[in-house]
Scaffold this active site. Structure first.
Site: not given
Ligand code: GCO
Length: 449
Positions: A166, A352
């Site tokens: 991320e 995720e």
């Protein structure tokens, strides 16, 4: 609806992050990370909590491995703590740190759980932050060198490598909003951080290609937020487009197309970071797969009060919410099909997806987390729908294996398939964990059951 079956060989996994689970923050030669510093600053973390101990995975990893086996995981994605390997970020290597991951990898393989490794999940060595961290260009070489050291030690046994987790959150939450380490609130630095993360990613791929066996697959993990206009007006559509630029395209475009989005360069104007010759070429290094994290969508409306972005988020009142975010399963499908249409990645993993809802231990030591089961079922149904229309989706990793330290929220937010009593460190597989184990066993599920 009938039974939702997944393709043969579909990878069912769970994912964790070093700082959130390991603890042992200053043991066996580990150096401090920016998170070790950050959690010690007053007011940063709810109730002043730290992950000094976290869920003590550094000492209890064997027990955790047995639980992974109990769930029947096919794969486990974990991150490596850079300061455990290089206490000062560069220079002296801490072999004891490498030994820890070495044992973990061997033991995973012995249990037929494929290790996926993530090189950077936010715990930058503090010594590097002291020199400006991701905001300065020296970090690109420092990171590649770290990647090389890990690859030389573990490369023969790990088939899947991820550079960063991320980059958008690292840049935004850590350097613009100040909610994550290092806690800066500087848009200029945040944009430089984003650019350097991407260049470092590309350069590390070159290094990894040299060090790893040809069969190893290398990718990056991005959190993608599908974005929708609040109202069906041109103004709100533009607002949604701008937010999509900041949250998604700012990272996707350079990685897959070797260019930054023109509208973002224009929007940021003078604060857009300096791009050196060759940078974009480095960033677009071919990816074997992309990992996508999906938690939420963003519904945006035009809002001239908000600096630069001129848009703000709307929370639809009819929606269901978790402790942190709106719950919107169709966003999973929209995200997957959009990435496929616009960027054509070779392979995709959901790396995720998960939820924090209040669930507790009942009198009989069971955790009946019905809402998490429903969340899983609804999101996996969307994953399956995306596979049906041709998205090359190879696996799903649940966030997360066990309850842990949820960054600025401390221990209040529980995302695990396994419940952890943070005082005694006792683990209990939640009902959702058992449900997931069944999905893995059957390679699918009945959405009605
Ligand atoms: C992230 C991080 C995780 C978080 C999870 C829940 O994706 O933000 O990878 O570390 O814990 O997302 O917020």
């Amino acid at each position: 609806m009938t039974f939702l079956r997944f393709p043969e060989g579909f990878v069912w996994g769970a994912i964790t992050a070093a700082y959130q689970i390991e603890g042992a923050w200053n043991e066996d030669g580990k150096g401090p990370s920016i998170w070790d510093t950050f959690v010690r600053q007053p007011g940063r973390i709810e109730r002043g909590e730290t992950a000094d101990v976290a869920v003590d995975h550094y000492h209890r990893w064997l027990e955790d491995l047995a639980l992974m086996q109990e769930l029947g995981l096919k794969a486990y994605c974990f991150s490596i703590s850079w300061p455990r390997i290089l206490p000062q970020g560069i220079g002296q290597v801490n072999l004891t740190g490498l030994d820890f991951y070495d044992r973990l990898v061997d033991s995973l393989l012995a249990k037929n759980i494929t290790p996926h490794v993530m090189l950077y999940h936010w715990d930058l060595p503090q010594a590097l932050q002291d020199r400006g961290g991701w905001g300065e260009r020296f970090i690109i070489d420092a990171y590649s060198e770290y990647a090389r050291i890990v690859a030389q030690r573990l490369g023969d046994r790990i088939p899947f490598w991820v550079t960063h987790n991320e980059p958008m959150v690292i840049s935004l939450a850590g350097n613009f909003l100040g909610e994550h380490a290092p806690g800066l609130q500087d848009p200029l630095v945040a944009l430089r951080v984003a650019h350097h993360l991407l260049v470092a990613h590309g350069q590390a791929i070159q290094v990894l290609r040299l060090e790893l066996p040809k069969t190893a697959k290398i990718g990056i993990i991005l959190n993608i937020t599908p974005t929708y206009p609040a109202n069906d007006t041109e103004e709100d559509r533009q607002a949604a487009r701008r937010y999509d630029g900041v949250a998604n395209r700012l990272f996707l475009d350079p990685l897959f197309r070797g260019e930054y989005p023109a509208d973002m360069i224009e929007m940021f104007g003078p604060i857009f970071p300096e791009i050196q010759p060759g940078d974009l070429q480095t960033i677009r290094a071919p990816l074997d797969f992309v990992g996508l994290n999906y938690y939420m969508r963003a519904v945006m409306r035009n809002d001239p009060e908000v600096m630069i972005l001129q848009a703000s988020q709307v929370y639809p009142s009819e929606s269901e919410y978790s402790q942190m975010w709106e719950i919107y399963p169709p966003g999973m499908y929209d995200m997957l099909t959009r990435i496929q249409a616009d960027y054509h990645p070779k392979e995709v993993y959901i790396t995720e997806n998960g939820v924090c809802v209040t669930d507790g231990v009942d009198f009989d030591e069971r955790v009946r987390d019905e809402r998490r089961i429903r969340y899983l079922r609804d999101h996996l149904a969307q994953v399956q729908r995306a596979i049906q229309v041709g998205v090359p989706l190879k696996g799903y990793f649940h966030w997360t294996l066990m309850d842990n330290f949820e960054w600025a929220f401390g221990y209040r937010m529980r995302f695990g398939l396994i419940y952890v009593d943070f005082t005694t460190q006792k683990r209990i597989v939640k009902d959702s964990g058992r449900w997931y184990a069944q999905v893995i066993r059957n390679n699918g599920f009945d959405p009605k059951a």
